[in-house]
Design a protein around this motif. Sequence first.
Motif, PDB file in Angstrom:
ATOM      1  N   LEU A 153       0.833  -1.209   0.000  1.00  0.00           N
ATOM      2  CA  LEU A 153       0.000   0.000   0.000  1.00  0.00           C
ATOM      3  C   LEU A 153       0.864   1.255   0.000  1.00  0.00           C
ATOM      4  CD1 LEU A 153      -2.838  -0.985   2.518  1.00  0.00           C
ATOM      5  CD2 LEU A 153      -2.917  -1.001   0.020  1.00  0.00           C
ATOM      6  N   ALA A 154       1.984   1.206   0.724  1.00  0.00           N
ATOM      7  CA  ALA A 154       2.892   2.350   0.761  1.00  0.00           C
ATOM      8  C   ALA A 154       3.481   2.628  -0.611  1.00  0.00           C
ATOM      9  CB  ALA A 154       4.009   2.105   1.772  1.00  0.00           C
ATOM     10  N   LEU A 155       3.727   1.570  -1.387  1.00  0.00           N
ATOM     11  CA  LEU A 155       4.242   1.738  -2.744  1.00  0.00           C
ATOM     12  C   LEU A 155       3.151   2.201  -3.704  1.00  0.00           C
ATOM     13  CD1 LEU A 155       6.396   1.281  -5.005  1.00  0.00           C
ATOM     14  CD2 LEU A 155       5.547  -1.060  -5.153  1.00  0.00           C
ATOM     15  N   ALA A 156       1.965   1.597  -3.587  1.00  0.00           N
ATOM     16  CA  ALA A 156       0.902   1.848  -4.563  1.00  0.00           C
ATOM     17  C   ALA A 156       0.197   3.183  -4.344  1.00  0.00           C
ATOM     18  CB  ALA A 156      -0.119   0.709  -4.525  1.00  0.00           C
ATOM     19  N   ALA A 157       0.135   3.649  -3.106  1.00  0.00           N
ATOM     20  CA  ALA A 157      -0.637   4.863  -2.798  1.00  0.00           C
ATOM     21  C   ALA A 157      -0.224   6.068  -3.640  1.00  0.00           C
ATOM     22  CB  ALA A 157      -0.548   5.178  -1.305  1.00  0.00           C
ATOM     23  N   PRO A 158       1.054   6.467  -3.648  1.00  0.00           N
ATOM     24  CA  PRO A 158       1.419   7.640  -4.462  1.00  0.00           C
ATOM     25  C   PRO A 158       1.255   7.411  -5.959  1.00  0.00           C
ATOM     26  CG  PRO A 158       3.373   6.564  -3.572  1.00  0.00           C
ATOM     27  CD  PRO A 158       2.202   5.934  -2.901  1.00  0.00           C
ATOM     28  N   ASN A 159       1.412   6.159  -6.398  1.00  0.00           N
ATOM     29  CA  ASN A 159       1.254   5.857  -7.824  1.00  0.00           C
ATOM     30  C   ASN A 159      -0.210   5.754  -8.233  1.00  0.00           C
ATOM     31  OD1 ASN A 159       4.059   5.605  -8.527  1.00  0.00           O
ATOM     32  ND2 ASN A 159       4.082   3.672  -7.420  1.00  0.00           N
ATOM     33  N   SER A 160      -1.132   5.701  -7.252  1.00  0.00           N
ATOM     34  CA  SER A 160      -2.560   5.556  -7.539  1.00  0.00           C
ATOM     35  C   SER A 160      -3.274   6.901  -7.666  1.00  0.00           C
ATOM     36  CB  SER A 160      -3.237   4.733  -6.430  1.00  0.00           C
ATOM     37  OG  SER A 160      -2.647   3.463  -6.318  1.00  0.00           O
ATOM     38  N   MET A 161      -2.580   7.979  -7.378  1.00  0.00           N
ATOM     39  CA  MET A 161      -3.225   9.293  -7.353  1.00  0.00           C
ATOM     40  C   MET A 161      -3.175   9.946  -8.726  1.00  0.00           C
ATOM     41  SD  MET A 161      -1.784  10.691  -3.705  1.00  0.00           S
ATOM     42  CE  MET A 161      -1.891   9.674  -2.226  1.00  0.00           C
ATOM     43  N   HIS A 162      -4.360  10.236  -9.288  1.00  0.00           N
ATOM     44  CA  HIS A 162      -4.442  10.882 -10.600  1.00  0.00           C
ATOM     45  C   HIS A 162      -4.032  12.348 -10.500  1.00  0.00           C
ATOM     46  CE1 HIS A 162      -7.020   7.352 -11.167  1.00  0.00           C
ATOM     47  NE2 HIS A 162      -6.763   7.472 -12.450  1.00  0.00           N
ATOM     48  N   LYS A 163      -3.462  12.819 -11.577  1.00  0.00           N
ATOM     49  CA  LYS A 163      -3.107  14.232 -11.675  1.00  0.00           C
ATOM     50  C   LYS A 163      -4.264  14.975 -12.330  1.00  0.00           C
ATOM     51  CE  LYS A 163       1.889  13.575 -11.991  1.00  0.00           C
ATOM     52  NZ  LYS A 163       3.111  13.790 -12.807  1.00  0.00           N
ATOM     53  N   GLY A 164      -4.900  15.869 -11.577  1.00  0.00           N
ATOM     54  CA  GLY A 164      -6.046  16.583 -12.120  1.00  0.00           C
ATOM     55  C   GLY A 164      -7.230  15.653 -12.295  1.00  0.00           C
ATOM     56  N   GLY A 165      -8.086  15.977 -13.289  1.00  0.00           N
ATOM     57  CA  GLY A 165      -9.256  15.153 -13.568  1.00  0.00           C
ATOM     58  C   GLY A 165      -9.003  14.226 -14.731  1.00  0.00           C
ATOM     59  N   ARG A 166     -10.050  13.974 -15.472  1.00  0.00           N
ATOM     60  CA  ARG A 166      -9.928  13.052 -16.594  1.00  0.00           C
ATOM     61  C   ARG A 166      -8.974  13.578 -17.659  1.00  0.00           C
ATOM     62  NH1 ARG A 166     -15.007  10.811 -20.234  1.00  0.00           N
ATOM     63  NH2 ARG A 166     -13.782   9.408 -21.557  1.00  0.00           N
ATOM     64  N   ASP A 225      -1.746  17.090 -22.207  1.00  0.00           N
ATOM     65  CA  ASP A 225      -0.360  16.774 -21.888  1.00  0.00           C
ATOM     66  C   ASP A 225      -0.163  15.255 -21.893  1.00  0.00           C
ATOM     67  OD1 ASP A 225       2.312  17.699 -20.789  1.00  0.00           O
ATOM     68  OD2 ASP A 225       1.677  16.261 -19.257  1.00  0.00           O
ATOM     69  N   LYS A 226       0.734  14.765 -22.738  1.00  0.00           N
ATOM     70  CA  LYS A 226       0.914  13.321 -22.905  1.00  0.00           C
ATOM     71  C   LYS A 226       1.443  12.669 -21.637  1.00  0.00           C
ATOM     72  CE  LYS A 226       1.633  13.426 -27.910  1.00  0.00           C
ATOM     73  NZ  LYS A 226       2.558  13.113 -29.024  1.00  0.00           N
ATOM     74  N   ASP A 227       2.369  13.333 -20.983  1.00  0.00           N
ATOM     75  CA  ASP A 227       2.929  12.757 -19.760  1.00  0.00           C
ATOM     76  C   ASP A 227       1.859  12.614 -18.674  1.00  0.00           C
ATOM     77  OD1 ASP A 227       5.432  12.568 -20.893  1.00  0.00           O
ATOM     78  OD2 ASP A 227       6.114  14.504 -20.134  1.00  0.00           O
ATOM     79  N   THR A 228       0.982  13.626 -18.588  1.00  0.00           N
ATOM     80  CA  THR A 228      -0.081  13.567 -17.585  1.00  0.00           C
ATOM     81  C   THR A 228      -1.066  12.453 -17.897  1.00  0.00           C
ATOM     82  OG1 THR A 228       0.100  15.934 -17.161  1.00  0.00           O
ATOM     83  CG2 THR A 228      -1.919  14.864 -16.457  1.00  0.00           C
ATOM     84  N   LEU A 229      -1.428  12.340 -19.178  1.00  0.00           N
ATOM     85  CA  LEU A 229      -2.367  11.296 -19.582  1.00  0.00           C
ATOM     86  C   LEU A 229      -1.780   9.908 -19.336  1.00  0.00           C
ATOM     87  CD1 LEU A 229      -3.831  12.736 -22.900  1.00  0.00           C
ATOM     88  CD2 LEU A 229      -4.901  12.666 -20.651  1.00  0.00           C
ATOM     89  N   LYS A 230      -0.472   9.747 -19.617  1.00  0.00           N
ATOM     90  CA  LYS A 230       0.171   8.451 -19.383  1.00  0.00           C
ATOM     91  C   LYS A 230       0.216   8.136 -17.889  1.00  0.00           C
ATOM     92  CE  LYS A 230       4.647   7.925 -19.709  1.00  0.00           C
ATOM     93  NZ  LYS A 230       6.025   7.772 -20.255  1.00  0.00           N
ATOM     94  N   TRP A 231       0.521   9.145 -17.088  1.00  0.00           N
ATOM     95  CA  TRP A 231       0.543   8.955 -15.636  1.00  0.00           C
ATOM     96  C   TRP A 231      -0.825   8.491 -15.128  1.00  0.00           C
ATOM     97  CZ3 TRP A 231       3.842   8.967 -11.471  1.00  0.00           C
ATOM     98  CH2 TRP A 231       3.235   9.031 -10.216  1.00  0.00           C
ATOM     99  N   ASN A 232      -1.879   9.170 -15.600  1.00  0.00           N
ATOM    100  CA  ASN A 232      -3.232   8.833 -15.140  1.00  0.00           C
ATOM    101  C   ASN A 232      -3.653   7.440 -15.599  1.00  0.00           C
ATOM    102  OD1 ASN A 232      -3.485  11.235 -13.816  1.00  0.00           O
ATOM    103  ND2 ASN A 232      -4.629  12.249 -15.435  1.00  0.00           N
ATOM    104  N   LYS A 233      -3.177   7.036 -16.776  1.00  0.00           N
ATOM    105  CA  LYS A 233      -3.494   5.691 -17.264  1.00  0.00           C
ATOM    106  C   LYS A 233      -2.825   4.640 -16.375  1.00  0.00           C
ATOM    107  CE  LYS A 233      -3.779   3.131 -21.621  1.00  0.00           C
ATOM    108  NZ  LYS A 233      -3.435   3.154 -23.061  1.00  0.00           N
TER     109      LYS A 233
END
Length: 272
Positions: A153-166, A225-233
Motif C-alpha cells: 500500500l505504501a508503494l501503490a498509494a502515491p502511484n494511484s493518485m491521478h493528476k487533475g481530472g480526466r 499533456d501526454k505525460d499527464t495522460l500516461k501517468w493517469n493511465k
Amino acid sequence: MFSKHLEDLIQATLQDGILEDYEKEALLKAAKAEGVDPNELQIYINSILQKRAQEKKAKKDREDMIIERERIAAKGKVCPNCGRQVPPLTLKCVCGYEFTDQKSASSVSILSKKIDEVMAKGSGNEEKRDEKMRNVIKMFPVPNTKEDIIEFLALAAPNSMHKGGRFGTVVDRVKILASLSVAFTVIVIALMLLFSADDDDIGSVAMCCVLCLPWVVFGVATGLDKDTLKWNKNASVWRAKFEQVLMKGRSLQGDPDFQRQLDYYENAVKGK
C-alpha cells in the motif's frame, strides 16, 4: 543378536514404549526357550525403552516450539534486546532496538524487480513497454501477510493518485479550453464570412476554413499533456491493485495498529 522371532516379539511388545508385567513375562519365557540370558534381554529392553522415551520427548519439544512460535506470532514479536512483546508491524522497540525484515524477498521487492525488467527490455517501443508494465501490475498476486500488505500500500498509494481530472491538471484543462475557444471563433468567423460573402468569394472562404481546421485540431491535441495522460493511465491500474490489496487487508483480523495503517492509506488515496 536374537532370533528373528524373539526380535519381532520384542519390537511388537515395546511398540507403545511401555512394558507391562505380563509382556515382560512373555518375553522372558520366549528368551528362556531360546537359551538367551535374562540379564542380557533386560539390558536390550531398557535400551529400546530409553530410545523411545527420548524420541517421544524430542517430538513433544518440537510440537511445543511450534505452538509457542504460533502464539508469539499471533501476539506480535519479541524484542531480542529487552524481551518485550511488540505488535507485528513495529519497526522500533521502546528500548531503541530497530527491527529489520529478515525475509528473503517481500512482495514489493518482487514486483519492483519485475517492473524494472520490463522497463529495461522495452526501451524501443515506449507504448508497448508501458502496456507490459501495466499488465505486470494487473496480474501480480495480492500479498497475504500484514507486513507485505502495508508495504505494498505504501508503494501503490502515491502511484494511484491521478493528476487533475480526466483531462489532466488544471493547466491542461485551460489549454484544452483555449484550443476549443479558438476553434469556436474560427467556425463563427467562417459562418459570418459565408453569409456575407459574394458567390465568387464563397470558395475562397471555404478553402481558408479547411486550411485552418488542422491547426485547430493540433491545438486541441497539444492541450492534452501526454505525460499527464500516461501517468493517469498507469494510476488507474495502480488504483485497481491498491483496492484489491486494501480489501485483502480488511479481511484479515488485524490488530488496531494494522487497521489504523489501512485507514491512513485509504484516506490518502480516496478522491485523488
